[in-house]
Design a protein around this motif. Structure first.
Motif, PDB file in Angstrom:
ATOM      1  N   ASP A  47      43.236  40.853  31.539  1.00 49.12           N
ATOM      2  CA  ASP A  47      44.022  40.168  30.506  1.00 49.12           C
ATOM      3  C   ASP A  47      45.293  39.577  31.091  1.00 49.12           C
ATOM      4  N   ARG A  48      45.929  40.307  31.997  1.00 42.52           N
ATOM      5  CA  ARG A  48      47.124  39.792  32.674  1.00 42.52           C
ATOM      6  C   ARG A  48      46.791  38.542  33.480  1.00 42.52           C
ATOM      7  N   ALA A  49      45.685  38.588  34.216  1.00 40.64           N
ATOM      8  CA  ALA A  49      45.316  37.464  35.071  1.00 40.64           C
ATOM      9  C   ALA A  49      44.929  36.230  34.263  1.00 40.64           C
ATOM     10  N   MET A  50      44.357  36.438  33.084  1.00 39.39           N
ATOM     11  CA  MET A  50      43.967  35.298  32.248  1.00 39.39           C
ATOM     12  C   MET A  50      45.181  34.539  31.709  1.00 39.39           C
ATOM     13  N   GLU A  51      46.358  35.157  31.728  1.00 43.85           N
ATOM     14  CA  GLU A  51      47.576  34.494  31.256  1.00 43.85           C
ATOM     15  C   GLU A  51      48.134  33.516  32.283  1.00 43.85           C
ATOM     16  N   VAL A  52      47.652  33.555  33.509  1.00 42.42           N
ATOM     17  CA  VAL A  52      48.134  32.653  34.554  1.00 42.42           C
ATOM     18  C   VAL A  52      47.604  31.253  34.275  1.00 42.42           C
ATOM     19  N   SER A  53      48.477  30.296  34.370  1.00 44.12           N
ATOM     20  CA  SER A  53      48.119  28.904  34.117  1.00 44.12           C
ATOM     21  C   SER A  53      47.119  28.422  35.169  1.00 44.12           C
ATOM     22  N   GLY A  54      46.051  27.796  34.709  1.00 39.64           N
ATOM     23  CA  GLY A  54      45.044  27.246  35.604  1.00 39.64           C
ATOM     24  C   GLY A  54      43.859  28.155  35.843  1.00 39.64           C
ATOM     25  N   VAL A  55      43.883  29.366  35.325  1.00 36.76           N
ATOM     26  CA  VAL A  55      42.773  30.297  35.529  1.00 36.76           C
ATOM     27  C   VAL A  55      41.764  30.115  34.402  1.00 36.76           C
ATOM     28  N   ARG A  56      40.516  29.887  34.787  1.00 37.12           N
ATOM     29  CA  ARG A  56      39.463  29.713  33.788  1.00 37.12           C
ATOM     30  C   ARG A  56      38.760  31.037  33.500  1.00 37.12           C
ATOM     31  N   THR A  57      38.297  31.723  34.542  1.00 43.66           N
ATOM     32  CA  THR A  57      37.638  33.019  34.372  1.00 43.66           C
ATOM     33  C   THR A  57      38.138  33.980  35.433  1.00 43.66           C
ATOM     34  N   VAL A  58      38.072  35.269  35.101  1.00 40.81           N
ATOM     35  CA  VAL A  58      38.504  36.308  36.031  1.00 40.81           C
ATOM     36  C   VAL A  58      37.547  37.488  35.914  1.00 40.81           C
ATOM     37  N   LYS A  59      37.174  38.043  37.060  1.00 40.87           N
ATOM     38  CA  LYS A  59      36.420  39.296  37.114  1.00 40.87           C
ATOM     39  C   LYS A  59      37.252  40.271  37.927  1.00 40.87           C
ATOM     40  N   VAL A  60      37.486  41.455  37.363  1.00 42.13           N
ATOM     41  CA  VAL A  60      38.313  42.462  38.018  1.00 42.13           C
ATOM     42  C   VAL A  60      37.514  43.746  38.161  1.00 42.13           C
ATOM     43  N   ARG A  61      37.541  44.309  39.362  1.00 44.42           N
ATOM     44  CA  ARG A  61      36.929  45.614  39.627  1.00 44.42           C
ATOM     45  C   ARG A  61      38.003  46.504  40.234  1.00 44.42           C
ATOM     46  N   VAL A  62      38.207  47.659  39.622  1.00 47.94           N
ATOM     47  CA  VAL A  62      39.236  48.582  40.085  1.00 47.94           C
ATOM     48  C   VAL A  62      38.577  49.748  40.794  1.00 47.94           C
ATOM     49  N   GLY A  63      38.972  49.965  42.043  1.00 46.80           N
ATOM     50  CA  GLY A  63      38.508  51.102  42.826  1.00 46.80           C
ATOM     51  C   GLY A  63      39.656  52.073  43.022  1.00 46.80           C
ATOM     52  N   ARG A  64      39.424  53.101  43.820  1.00 49.66           N
ATOM     53  CA  ARG A  64      40.491  54.074  44.076  1.00 49.66           C
ATOM     54  C   ARG A  64      41.594  53.489  44.940  1.00 49.66           C
ATOM     55  N   SER A  65      41.237  52.633  45.883  1.00 45.84           N
ATOM     56  CA  SER A  65      42.247  52.113  46.802  1.00 45.84           C
ATOM     57  C   SER A  65      42.409  50.598  46.745  1.00 45.84           C
ATOM     58  N   ARG A  66      41.562  49.920  46.007  1.00 44.64           N
ATOM     59  CA  ARG A  66      41.621  48.461  46.000  1.00 44.64           C
ATOM     60  C   ARG A  66      41.234  47.906  44.637  1.00 44.64           C
ATOM     61  N   VAL A  67      41.898  46.804  44.270  1.00 52.12           N
ATOM     62  CA  VAL A  67      41.554  46.062  43.061  1.00 52.12           C
ATOM     63  C   VAL A  67      40.962  44.731  43.523  1.00 52.12           C
ATOM     64  N   GLY A  68      39.703  44.510  43.192  1.00 47.09           N
ATOM     65  CA  GLY A  68      39.046  43.258  43.550  1.00 47.09           C
ATOM     66  C   GLY A  68      39.140  42.275  42.396  1.00 47.09           C
ATOM     67  N   VAL A  69      39.706  41.099  42.667  1.00 47.19           N
ATOM     68  CA  VAL A  69      39.889  40.076  41.637  1.00 47.19           C
ATOM     69  C   VAL A  69      39.209  38.801  42.104  1.00 47.19           C
ATOM     70  N   ARG A  70      38.318  38.276  41.269  1.00 50.99           N
ATOM     71  CA  ARG A  70      37.682  36.980  41.518  1.00 50.99           C
ATOM     72  C   ARG A  70      38.044  36.059  40.368  1.00 50.99           C
ATOM     73  N   ALA A  71      38.722  34.998  40.701  1.00 52.41           N
ATOM     74  CA  ALA A  71      39.170  34.068  39.669  1.00 52.41           C
ATOM     75  C   ALA A  71      38.655  32.672  39.991  1.00 52.41           C
ATOM     76  N   THR A  72      38.416  31.924  38.930  1.00 50.52           N
ATOM     77  CA  THR A  72      38.088  30.504  39.103  1.00 50.52           C
ATOM     78  C   THR A  72      39.192  29.694  38.459  1.00 50.52           C
ATOM     79  N   SER A  73      39.620  28.676  39.185  1.00 51.34           N
ATOM     80  CA  SER A  73      40.694  27.803  38.709  1.00 51.34           C
ATOM     81  C   SER A  73      40.094  26.439  38.438  1.00 51.34           C
ATOM     82  N   HIS A  74      40.703  25.710  37.496  1.00 56.57           N
ATOM     83  CA  HIS A  74      40.094  24.429  37.189  1.00 56.57           C
ATOM     84  C   HIS A  74      41.042  23.247  37.293  1.00 56.57           C
ATOM     85  N   PHE A  75      42.362  23.419  37.345  1.00 49.63           N
ATOM     86  CA  PHE A  75      43.189  22.228  37.486  1.00 49.63           C
ATOM     87  C   PHE A  75      44.397  22.383  38.390  1.00 49.63           C
TER      88      PHE A  75
END
Length: 178
Positions: A115-143
């Motif tokens: 939800d935080r990442a979706m507030e960033v201007s220019g982000v169309r979709t975001v997938k977030v995976r939270v692990g014990r030591s790492r947060v994986g974020v995949r975002a697509t931008s469109h403009f």
């Protein structure tokens, strides 16, 4: 000063240990009765029949080897369950008052960060995976430029991870594509 936050343990440790002890006790009883039969003492009636069956089948028989292997595997699995930590989906939060422990589920943390990442201007979709030591974020931008979006995501996610209040904050790993 409070103790460092530790991972949550599952309540299955005690039942698994009790099950392993029960299996050990039953195996000990069988061994005792088998030794009594071999020492020419009367065993339990149903055990005497089992002893006669065991006289006909040697430990080298395929059926005996398969059954023994299956029982050994079941025992090893029970011991592994008794010793392995559970509730790995729960991330421990920073220590609060003594005697109080808090945790947040990985999916809930991922939802908050998404939800935080979706507030960033220019982000169309975001997938977030939270692990014990790492947060994986995949975002697509469109403009917007990808570097600008990545920098904004890095800032927003750093604040979001800090606000989650985790005992061991994971490092973000951000990928932005078109």
């Amino acid at each position: 000063m409070s103790a460092p936050a530790r991972r949550f343990r599952s309540a299955r440790r005690i039942p698994a240990a009790l099950t392993a002890l029960l299996v050990l006790a039953v195996a000990g009883l069988f061994l005792y009765d088998l030794a009594a039969v071999r020492a020419h003492r009367p065993g339990m009636r149903w055990r005497r029949e089992l002893a006669h069956q065991l006289e006909r089948h040697t430990p080298a028989d395929t059926g005996v080897l398969v059954a023994g292997g299956a029982l050994a595997l079941a025992g090893a699995a029970l011991l592994l369950l008794a010793l392995a930590p559970g509730l790995r989906g729960l991330l421990p939060m920073a220590a609060g008052p003594p005697g109080v422990r808090a945790g947040i589920g990985r999916r809930a943390a991922a939802l908050v960060l998404r939800d935080r990442a979706m507030e960033v201007s220019g982000v169309r979709t975001v997938k977030v995976r939270v692990g014990r030591s790492r947060v994986g974020v995949r975002a697509t931008s469109h403009f917007r430029e990808l570097d600008d979006v990545r920098a904004d995501l890095d800032t927003v996610l750093a604040v979001g991870i800090e606000e989650l209040g985790l005992a061991h904050p994971p490092r973000p790993r951000i990928r932005v594509t078109r």
